[in-house]
Design an enzyme around this catalytic site. Structure first.
Site, short mmCIF file in Angstrom:
data_model
loop_
_atom_site.label_atom_id
_atom_site.label_comp_id
_atom_site.label_asym_id
_atom_site.label_seq_id
_atom_site.Cartn_x
_atom_site.Cartn_y
_atom_site.Cartn_z
NE ARG A 1 -16.04 6.52 -11.58
CZ ARG A 1 -14.95 7.13 -11.99
NH1 ARG A 1 -14.95 7.78 -13.13
NH2 ARG A 1 -13.85 7.06 -11.29
CG ASN B 1 -3.79 4.57 -4.90
OD1 ASN B 1 -2.98 4.16 -5.73
ND2 ASN B 1 -4.67 5.51 -5.17
CB THR B 2 1.66 3.51 -4.63
OG1 THR B 2 2.87 4.26 -4.72
CG2 THR B 2 1.38 2.83 -5.93
CG HIS B 3 -0.16 10.40 -4.77
ND1 HIS B 3 -0.65 10.66 -6.03
CD2 HIS B 3 0.17 11.59 -4.23
CE1 HIS B 3 -0.60 11.97 -6.23
NE2 HIS B 3 -0.11 12.55 -5.17
CG ASP C 1 -9.73 8.40 2.60
OD1 ASP C 1 -9.51 8.73 1.40
OD2 ASP C 1 -9.46 9.13 3.56
N GLY D 1 -11.53 9.96 -0.36
CA GLY D 1 -10.94 11.17 -0.93
C GLY D 1 -9.91 10.86 -2.02
CG ASP E 1 -3.87 10.67 -4.37
OD1 ASP E 1 -4.03 9.45 -4.52
OD2 ASP E 1 -3.68 11.45 -5.32
#
Ligand code: GRF
Length: 213
Positions: free
Chosen positions: A72, A114-116, A148, A150, A152
């Site tokens: 990864r 990001n979009t959640h 960051d 984490g 979301d």
């Protein structure tokens, strides 16, 4: 005075799916007033609708599947390199279903959105609409945030509320969310691109960071 943001701001967009959020950004950027342009699109898998959309618009693409890398961390470093090659002002994860890691965040932390499809901090993770339905909430929505380490959890740029209607299944609810999510994404990416932004703990503030002491 901090330097003005570059105009148009350079966006690199990462996708895993159909790319309707990407399409909304591409469409918005056809207006010179928008202040941002999509300079490259990356994906973590072959055959995404998002990459196909980019190709139709002549936007350069790259695909980096995690299984092609030894581990990864190597994938994360390669992702950071691939994105850096396009010199972005802002990176947008638009339905990118992978967590970026330390190498990526070392380079693009604070500049990656990001979009959640849920109202954070409720229902983080891969199944926001499904989890909201299962819980029985009457209002859910979408959250635009600065990435960051984490899942979301990053500082919130904007949120939009969307009703859950009787008879909704996961697909119907997600589609309703996505319609509002796209509008929020386009609106806020444009604002952040034109005005620049910085973090003040968990607050996302417009304007470049002041270097005055
Ligand atoms: C969006 O709802 C995003 O928040 C979620 O996946 C969806 C991506 O949709 N993680 P699209 O690929 O932009 O159409």
């Amino acid at each position: 005075m901090p330097p003005s943001p570059r105009t148009p701001a350079r966006l690199v967009v990462l996708v895993s799916g159909s790319g309707t959020n990407l399409q909304a950004l591409i469409d918005a950027s056809t207006s010179p007033d928008y202040g941002a342009e999509v300079v490259a699109v990356g994906a973590d898998r072959d055959g995404t609708g998002g990459v196909a959309r980019a190709e139709r618009h002549g936007i350069p693409t790259f695909v980096l599947p995690v299984p092609d890398f030894a581990d990864r961390a190597s994938w994360d470093a390669a992702l950071a390199e691939a994105v850096a090659a396009y010199d972005p002002d802002i990176v947008v994860l638009a339905g990118f279903m992978k967590l970026t890691g330390p190498a990526f965040l070392a380079r693009f932390g604070g500049r990656t959105l990001n979009t959640h499809p849920a109202l954070s901090p409720a229902f983080p993770g891969m199944h926001g609409p499904r989890d909201a339905l299962a819980y029985g909430v009457k209002v859910t929505g979408a959250t635009l945030f600065v990435v960051d380490e984490g899942v979301d959890t990053g500082p919130i740029v904007a949120q939009v509320a969307v009703p859950v209607l009787d008879g909704d299944d996961e697909a119907a609810l997600h589609e309703r969310i996505k319609s509002s999510e796209r509008a929020m994404l386009v609106d806020w990416v444009g604002t952040l691109a034109r005005e620049d932004f910085h973090l003040d703990d968990r607050a996302v503030r417009l304007g470049g960071e002041s270097h005055d002491h």
